[in-house]
Motif scaffolding. Sequence first.
Motif, mmCIF file in Angstrom:
data_model
loop_
_atom_site.group_PDB
_atom_site.id
_atom_site.type_symbol
_atom_site.label_atom_id
_atom_site.label_comp_id
_atom_site.label_asym_id
_atom_site.label_seq_id
_atom_site.Cartn_x
_atom_site.Cartn_y
_atom_site.Cartn_z
ATOM 1 N N ASP A 52 0.867 -1.178 0.000
ATOM 2 C CA ASP A 52 0.000 0.000 0.000
ATOM 3 C C ASP A 52 0.907 1.231 0.000
ATOM 4 O OD1 ASP A 52 -1.703 2.153 0.535
ATOM 5 O OD2 ASP A 52 -2.982 0.957 1.855
ATOM 6 N N HIS A 53 1.192 1.742 -1.183
ATOM 7 C CA HIS A 53 2.158 2.831 -1.352
ATOM 8 C C HIS A 53 1.732 4.093 -0.602
ATOM 9 C CE1 HIS A 53 5.255 5.246 -3.178
ATOM 10 N NE2 HIS A 53 4.357 6.075 -3.647
ATOM 11 N N ALA A 54 0.467 4.445 -0.657
ATOM 12 C CA ALA A 54 -0.010 5.659 0.019
ATOM 13 C C ALA A 54 0.165 5.535 1.533
ATOM 14 C CB ALA A 54 -1.469 5.924 -0.339
ATOM 15 N N LEU A 55 -0.153 4.377 2.075
ATOM 16 C CA LEU A 55 0.035 4.152 3.508
ATOM 17 C C LEU A 55 1.516 4.228 3.865
ATOM 18 C CD1 LEU A 55 -0.959 3.426 6.334
ATOM 19 C CD2 LEU A 55 -0.881 1.014 5.648
ATOM 20 N N ASN A 56 2.366 3.640 3.040
ATOM 21 C CA ASN A 56 3.803 3.697 3.303
ATOM 22 C C ASN A 56 4.328 5.129 3.301
ATOM 23 O OD1 ASN A 56 4.279 1.029 3.815
ATOM 24 N ND2 ASN A 56 5.076 0.558 1.791
ATOM 25 N N GLU A 57 3.837 5.956 2.379
ATOM 26 C CA GLU A 57 4.255 7.361 2.359
ATOM 27 C C GLU A 57 3.878 8.043 3.672
ATOM 28 O OE1 GLU A 57 4.658 9.379 -1.932
ATOM 29 O OE2 GLU A 57 2.598 9.030 -1.310
ATOM 30 N N LEU A 58 2.681 7.774 4.152
ATOM 31 C CA LEU A 58 2.228 8.345 5.421
ATOM 32 C C LEU A 58 3.088 7.837 6.581
ATOM 33 C CD1 LEU A 58 0.202 10.021 7.056
ATOM 34 C CD2 LEU A 58 -1.254 7.976 7.139
ATOM 35 N N LEU A 59 3.352 6.534 6.611
ATOM 36 C CA LEU A 59 4.172 5.969 7.678
ATOM 37 C C LEU A 59 5.563 6.608 7.725
ATOM 38 C CD1 LEU A 59 3.252 2.177 7.369
ATOM 39 C CD2 LEU A 59 2.571 3.746 9.202
ATOM 40 N N VAL A 60 6.183 6.777 6.564
ATOM 41 C CA VAL A 60 7.514 7.379 6.499
ATOM 42 C C VAL A 60 7.462 8.822 7.015
ATOM 43 C CG1 VAL A 60 9.311 8.194 4.910
ATOM 44 C CG2 VAL A 60 8.407 5.878 4.693
ATOM 45 N N LYS A 61 6.448 9.574 6.595
ATOM 46 C CA LYS A 61 6.334 10.971 7.039
ATOM 47 C C LYS A 61 6.091 11.080 8.538
ATOM 48 C CE LYS A 61 5.009 12.684 2.564
ATOM 49 N NZ LYS A 61 3.975 13.051 1.648
ATOM 50 N N LEU A 62 5.492 10.052 9.134
ATOM 51 C CA LEU A 62 5.244 10.043 10.575
ATOM 52 C C LEU A 62 6.401 9.433 11.360
ATOM 53 C CD1 LEU A 62 1.481 9.001 10.608
ATOM 54 C CD2 LEU A 62 2.434 11.273 11.052
ATOM 55 N N GLY A 63 7.429 8.974 10.638
ATOM 56 C CA GLY A 63 8.602 8.422 11.298
ATOM 57 C C GLY A 63 8.529 6.929 11.576
ATOM 58 N N PHE A 64 7.581 6.242 10.969
ATOM 59 C CA PHE A 64 7.448 4.795 11.159
ATOM 60 C C PHE A 64 8.045 4.051 9.970
ATOM 61 C CE2 PHE A 64 3.848 6.600 13.537
ATOM 62 C CZ PHE A 64 4.112 6.075 14.800
ATOM 63 N N GLU A 65 8.356 2.789 10.194
ATOM 64 C CA GLU A 65 8.892 1.944 9.127
ATOM 65 C C GLU A 65 7.780 1.578 8.143
ATOM 66 O OE1 GLU A 65 12.030 0.659 8.400
ATOM 67 O OE2 GLU A 65 12.689 2.135 9.880
ATOM 68 N N PRO A 66 8.045 1.690 6.837
ATOM 69 C CA PRO A 66 7.051 1.258 5.850
ATOM 70 C C PRO A 66 7.019 -0.271 5.753
ATOM 71 C CG PRO A 66 9.037 1.959 4.737
ATOM 72 C CD PRO A 66 9.246 2.241 6.224
ATOM 73 N N THR A 67 5.924 -0.784 5.235
ATOM 74 C CA THR A 67 5.798 -2.210 4.976
ATOM 75 C C THR A 67 6.222 -2.460 3.537
ATOM 76 O OG1 THR A 67 3.962 -2.362 6.517
ATOM 77 C CG2 THR A 67 4.200 -4.160 4.930
ATOM 78 N N ILE A 68 7.238 -3.287 3.366
ATOM 79 C CA ILE A 68 7.752 -3.546 2.019
ATOM 80 C C ILE A 68 7.849 -5.050 1.808
ATOM 81 C CG2 ILE A 68 9.675 -3.238 0.430
ATOM 82 C CD1 ILE A 68 10.299 -0.625 1.936
ATOM 83 N N HIS A 69 7.150 -5.530 0.792
ATOM 84 C CA HIS A 69 7.229 -6.931 0.398
ATOM 85 C C HIS A 69 8.042 -6.998 -0.893
ATOM 86 C CE1 HIS A 69 3.967 -7.589 3.228
ATOM 87 N NE2 HIS A 69 3.271 -6.653 2.613
ATOM 88 N N THR A 70 8.901 -7.989 -1.013
ATOM 89 C CA THR A 70 9.735 -8.093 -2.211
ATOM 90 C C THR A 70 9.335 -9.247 -3.123
ATOM 91 O OG1 THR A 70 11.352 -9.397 -0.973
ATOM 92 C CG2 THR A 70 11.720 -7.010 -1.095
ATOM 93 N N LYS A 71 8.454 -10.114 -2.657
ATOM 94 C CA LYS A 71 8.021 -11.240 -3.481
ATOM 95 C C LYS A 71 6.900 -10.776 -4.422
ATOM 96 C CE LYS A 71 6.369 -15.929 -3.420
ATOM 97 N NZ LYS A 71 5.693 -16.972 -2.704
ATOM 98 N N ILE A 72 7.083 -11.022 -5.695
ATOM 99 C CA ILE A 72 6.092 -10.619 -6.690
ATOM 100 C C ILE A 72 4.897 -11.569 -6.635
ATOM 101 C CG2 ILE A 72 5.634 -10.335 -9.151
ATOM 102 C CD1 ILE A 72 8.543 -9.506 -9.493
ATOM 103 N N LYS A 73 3.692 -10.984 -6.494
ATOM 104 C CA LYS A 73 2.457 -11.760 -6.468
ATOM 105 C C LYS A 73 1.891 -11.935 -7.872
ATOM 106 C CE LYS A 73 -0.577 -10.090 -3.690
ATOM 107 N NZ LYS A 73 -1.453 -9.256 -2.883
ATOM 108 N N LYS A 74 1.879 -10.852 -8.641
ATOM 109 C CA LYS A 74 1.328 -10.839 -9.996
ATOM 110 C C LYS A 74 2.139 -9.859 -10.840
ATOM 111 C CE LYS A 74 -2.749 -13.041 -9.305
ATOM 112 N NZ LYS A 74 -3.190 -14.194 -10.018
#
Length: 152
Positions: A52-74
């Motif tokens: 969820d890119h938008a959520l990750n942007e918010l998390l980074v701006k608030l000083g939290f770690e973003p959620t990043i998955h590296t395994k391709i689903k589709k």
Amino acid sequence: KTAIASVKALGLKNSVAHIELFKTNNGWRIIEAGPRAGGYRQDMYWLSYGIDHALNELLVKLGFEPTIHTKIKKSSAALNIYCETEGIISSITGFDEAVKFDGIFRLVLHAKPSDRAILCGNGGNYIVDGVVFGDDKSKTEELMLKIRSTIQ
């Protein structure tokens, strides 16, 4: 020249690029360069990685770690369909059929009969845009070709 050199150095092909430059007394310097999914990144990151890119942007701006998955689903891709010739659009066919194909995440028709069609190179906008997905790259590419041949 600097931006072109950075794109070539990174080996980017058929990709939107994001390049940040800073002009110094000694000329332009690259601050950041890399591929970007463009305006479709929220949908494509979600489909391909479950991010969820938008959520990750918010998390980074608030000083939290973003959620990043590296395994391709589709596999996912952005699709833009432009007119092939300029003039007044007399009809658009196949859209209602194409929007029902498996693998359509979003498909939007931006024109209607009586609109003026202008070639992309002359400043025209796309007639149809969307995001599609498939189990692998070949399935995604097949779907895009099927959509392009269906919408006239």
